[in-house]
Every structure is written in C-alpha cells, then in structure tokens.
Design an enzyme around this catalytic site. Structure first.
Site, PDB file in Angstrom:
ATOM      1  N   HIS A   1      -9.181  -3.686  -2.565  1.00  0.00           N
ATOM      2  CA  HIS A   1      -8.414  -3.108  -1.547  1.00  0.00           C
ATOM      3  C   HIS A   1      -8.490  -1.510  -1.479  1.00  0.00           C
ATOM      4  O   HIS A   1      -8.667  -0.719  -0.352  1.00  0.00           O
ATOM      5  CB  HIS A   1      -6.937  -3.072  -2.166  1.00  0.00           C
ATOM      6  N   GLU A   2      -8.766  -0.755  -2.862  1.00  0.00           N
ATOM      7  CA  GLU A   2      -9.112   0.492  -2.751  1.00  0.00           C
ATOM      8  C   GLU A   2     -10.616   0.859  -1.986  1.00  0.00           C
ATOM      9  O   GLU A   2     -10.608   1.874  -1.255  1.00  0.00           O
ATOM     10  CB  GLU A   2      -9.153   1.230  -4.135  1.00  0.00           C
TER      11      GLU A   2
ATOM     12  N   CYS B   1       0.732  -1.084  -0.124  1.00  0.00           N
ATOM     13  CA  CYS B   1       0.011   0.170   0.115  1.00  0.00           C
ATOM     14  C   CYS B   1       1.010   1.441  -0.087  1.00  0.00           C
ATOM     15  O   CYS B   1       2.054   1.301   0.615  1.00  0.00           O
ATOM     16  CB  CYS B   1      -0.836   0.088   1.240  1.00  0.00           C
TER      17      CYS B   1
ATOM     18  N   HIS C   1     -10.256   1.079   1.701  1.00  0.00           N
ATOM     19  CA  HIS C   1      -9.719   2.260   2.255  1.00  0.00           C
ATOM     20  C   HIS C   1     -11.052   3.416   2.349  1.00  0.00           C
ATOM     21  O   HIS C   1     -10.985   4.163   3.218  1.00  0.00           O
ATOM     22  CB  HIS C   1      -8.886   2.980   1.377  1.00  0.00           C
TER      23      HIS C   1
END
EC number: 3.5.1.88
Length: 184
Positions: A153-154, A110, A157
C-alpha cells in the site's frame, strides 16, 4: 510533530505523482522528515496521544501523503504472531513477490482518503522489500500477511497509485482467485 493537518487528501496532485528517489546517504532534512513520519504512525496508535493531537490511527505513511515527493515510507504494524514491523525506509522497492494473492476482508483505508471505498484490494500474499533504514543500513524484508499488504500500500503511494485503483469496479467484492483472506 506531524498532525492530520499535514496529510494531504485524495485529489492532491502529490498523491498521483511518481516520487523521486532519495539520494543516499540521506540528507538531514530527509532523515528528519522520515523520522517524523514514523513518529506520527507510532503516536497515532497510542489512544491518549491520538486523542490529544487529533490523529487518525494509521499503520503506514508515505512521504507523498505529506506533500513530499520522495521515496520514503514509515510502517508500524504487528503481524498475526504479534511481531512488530516498525521501520522508516528510504527508497523501498519490492524485489520479488508470490503468485498467490491476499486481501484484507475488511478492505483497506488510507489516511489521505476520508470516504470509504468498499471492496477487496488484491495484493501479493508475500513480498520481499529492500531499502535503507533510518539508521542507514541496507535492509531486506520478507513479508506476508498484514505487513506485506501495508508495505505494498505504501510503496504504491510512491508510484502515484491509490488502494482503490486495485478494486474491481464492476464487482468490488468479487472473490479473488488463489487468494488468502486476512482478518484484521
């Protein structure tokens, strides 16, 4: 132009805050931020530009990583058939996913995390993501392989979740049942 200095590091409160939806149509400011995020990811993959501006290579970026608590992500990644997924998306949402799992054999990294977190990060093998593109079009993407992992993953966030939250703390390299291993 965004640089590594604009990316907040692990421990910054924006990385653990649930981001706010972007009012649509997006404001000029939101549009400009998302465009810059996508440009960062593209530039970071160009060795000459990355070296010149000291950019760490990335394949995705979420607005909370630049201390903007809005639901916006930028992704620029190729799948295993070299198809390019290059998107700036407002309000991305996973609307369906497979039961099967997948994970990157090399683990995940990351741009906001400087130290390595070894271990497998279980993800859904396939996801369907909806959202609004930079061009203002509603989009529905069916993803698998590396693009599916990057989008998950994004989107994590945007919900204040870090990739290492998914790693098995007792046994980081424990085999993940019913999972496809993705080489990168």
């Amino acid at each position: 132009m965004l640089t590594m200095d604009d990316i907040v590091r692990d421990g910054h409160p924006s990385l653990r805050t649930v981001a706010e939806p972007v009012q649509m149509p997006a404001s000029d400011e939101s549009h400009e931020i998302l465009q810059e995020m996508l440009q960062y990811v593209i530039n970071s993959q160009n060795p000459e530009i990355a070296k010149k501006y000291g950019l760490r290579p990335g394949i995705g970026l979420a607005a909370p990583q630049i201390n903007v608590s809005k639901r916006m992500i930028a992704v620029h990644v190729h799948d295993d058939r070299d198809k390019l997924y290059s998107y700036g998306i407002f309000n991305p949402k996973i609307v369906s996913h497979s039961v099967e799992r997948s994970y990157l054999k090399s683990g995940e990294g990351c741009l906001s995390v400087d130290e390595p977190f070894p271990g497998y990060v279980p993800r859904y093998a396939r996801v369907t993501v909806t959202g609004t593109t930079l061009e203002g079009k509603e989009i529905r993407l069916r993803l698998k392989g590396l693009p599916a992992i990057v989008f998950q993953h994004e989107i994590d966030h945007l919900n204040g979740i870090m990739f290492y939250d998914h790693i098995n703390k007792q046994n980081p390299f424990a085999e993940i049942e019913n999972a496809t291993v993705i080489e990168r």
